[in-house]
Structure formats: C-alpha cells, structure tokens
Design an enzyme around this catalytic site. Structure first.
Site: not given
Ligand code: G3P
Length: 218
Positions: A87
C-alpha cells in the site's frame, strides 16, 4: 463486488472470515497502532498472522515517503507472503514506486485517493488497486460516491485494469451504493458488513416461524 475488511483486529478478521464472504484485508498505520501493534518486527509478524487467517489480498502500508525507502519497504513486505499487496500513498514518489512495483509484478494499492486526477495517475502507473476515501470526503461535505462514479467512468473509458477499492466505508448504505456504482471492491469495518444482514422484518418473521413450529410440536 469483493468484500475486504478494514482493520488490524484479529477477532474481527476471524469473525468476518468465518462468515465465508471475506475476500481480503486492508490495514493502515493508524489501524495497526489502534491494536497496539508497534515496532517493525511486531508489525511484520502481524501481517503474516493476518495472511494465515484470510486467503486473499492483504494490504500492508509503507511508511517511507521517498522512492528508495518505499521500494526497500515494499519489497520486504511483498516477500512476507504471496497475498501481500503493498500500500503506497498518492504522492509523486509513490507514483514512481507503483510504476516500479508494477514492472516487477508486485501488487500495489494506491491509498489516500481524493480526486479523479489522482486515480487516473495511479492507474497509468499500473496500480493494482486504488483506494478513494469515501467517508473522509463525506466528512468534509463532499460526496464521496460521486468520486467513485467518476473514477468508474474514467477507468471504463480506457479499460484500465486497476481495481477501484472503495475505502473509508462507514455504514451499510456506503456498501450498497458502491455496489450500485460498480466499485470492484469495498473495504469497511465488521460493523458495516454485519449491518447488511439486519432487517427487523427478518427478525420478526423468524420469531414467528419458530413460535409456530413450537406450537405445532406441542
Ligand atoms: O484504510 C483506509 C480507510 O479505510 C480509512 O478509513 O474510517 O479512517 O476514514 P477511515
């Protein structure tokens, strides 16, 4: 649409995997820290543990922000297990690293995508997946789903192989909307995945069936 779970929590990963509908896992440095996984050795071991639970792509994020560092880290991560996807953040050095890994046959997930232009660049560099952050766009009053639809159109126009991995999914409607648009993958928390199964009429109907069965057998 493929279902990935977005967590480093092993219990959640096992529970989603046991449902039989899980296709992969995504993690990020914040999710690892949330589980108390710190230090390079522990982080590496955690990725291997996840790979041994789920038979599907597992995104492992690099910390470096320079090309050489990303290549060094990414090659180490990719060597851990055949299912590791490296990633990489959407920054110019990251684009170079994605191109490099694409040439080596190493799978990549370009993360922190917030615009169609970024998605186009990542696809041209040969990213396997791109992660547009749906929920974080919604958080700043910008329709994240519009971005997913825009990227879908662009990728279809040019038949890019890069898969749209809708990330930052927060609730079941995000998942349904992503499926309507034609996102290739969504990654979200276990709560959003399990919420798809819930319907009050299902619960009422099941309770009635069981009650009627019990009456007939008394
Ligand atoms: O993995 C990255 C993404 O899914 C982050 O999610 O909920 O922290 O905005 P969030």
């Amino acid at each position: 649409m493929k279902f990935f779970i977005d967590t480093a929590n092993l219990n959640d990963i096992k529970e989603a995997n046991d449902l039989g509908i899980l296709d992969g896992v995504t993690t990020n440095p914040s999710l690892m820290a949330k589980e108390g996984i710190t230090g390079e050795e522990n982080i590496i071991n955690h990725y291997v543990t996840i790979c041994n639970i789920v038979d599907g792509p597992v995104s492992a994020e690099v910390i470096s922000t320079d090309f050489e560092g990303m290549v060094r880290e990414g090659e180490k991560l990719a060597a851990l297990h055949k299912n590791i996807v490296v990633k990489i953040p959407m920054i110019p050095e990251g684009i170079k690293a994605i191109k490099y890994f694409s040439g080596k046959g190493i799978k990549t997930n370009c993360t922190l995508i917030f615009s169609a232009g970024q998605a186009l660049l990542a696809a041209k560099a040969g990213a396997t997946y791109i992660s547009p952050f749906l929920g974080r766009l919604d958080d700043v009053s910008t329709n994240g789903l519009d971005l997913i639809a825009q990227i879908r159109l662009i990728y279809d126009n040019y038949m890019f192989d890069t898969q749209i991995l809708a990330a930052s999914v927060r609730h079941p409607m995000h998942i349904i909307n992503c499926a309507e648009i034609g996102s290739d993958v969504m990654t979200g928390p276990l709560s959003a995945i399990k919420a798809l199964a819930k319907h009050p009429l299902t619960d009422i109907g099941l309770a009635q069936f069981l009650a009627d069965h019990a009456k007939g057998n008394n």
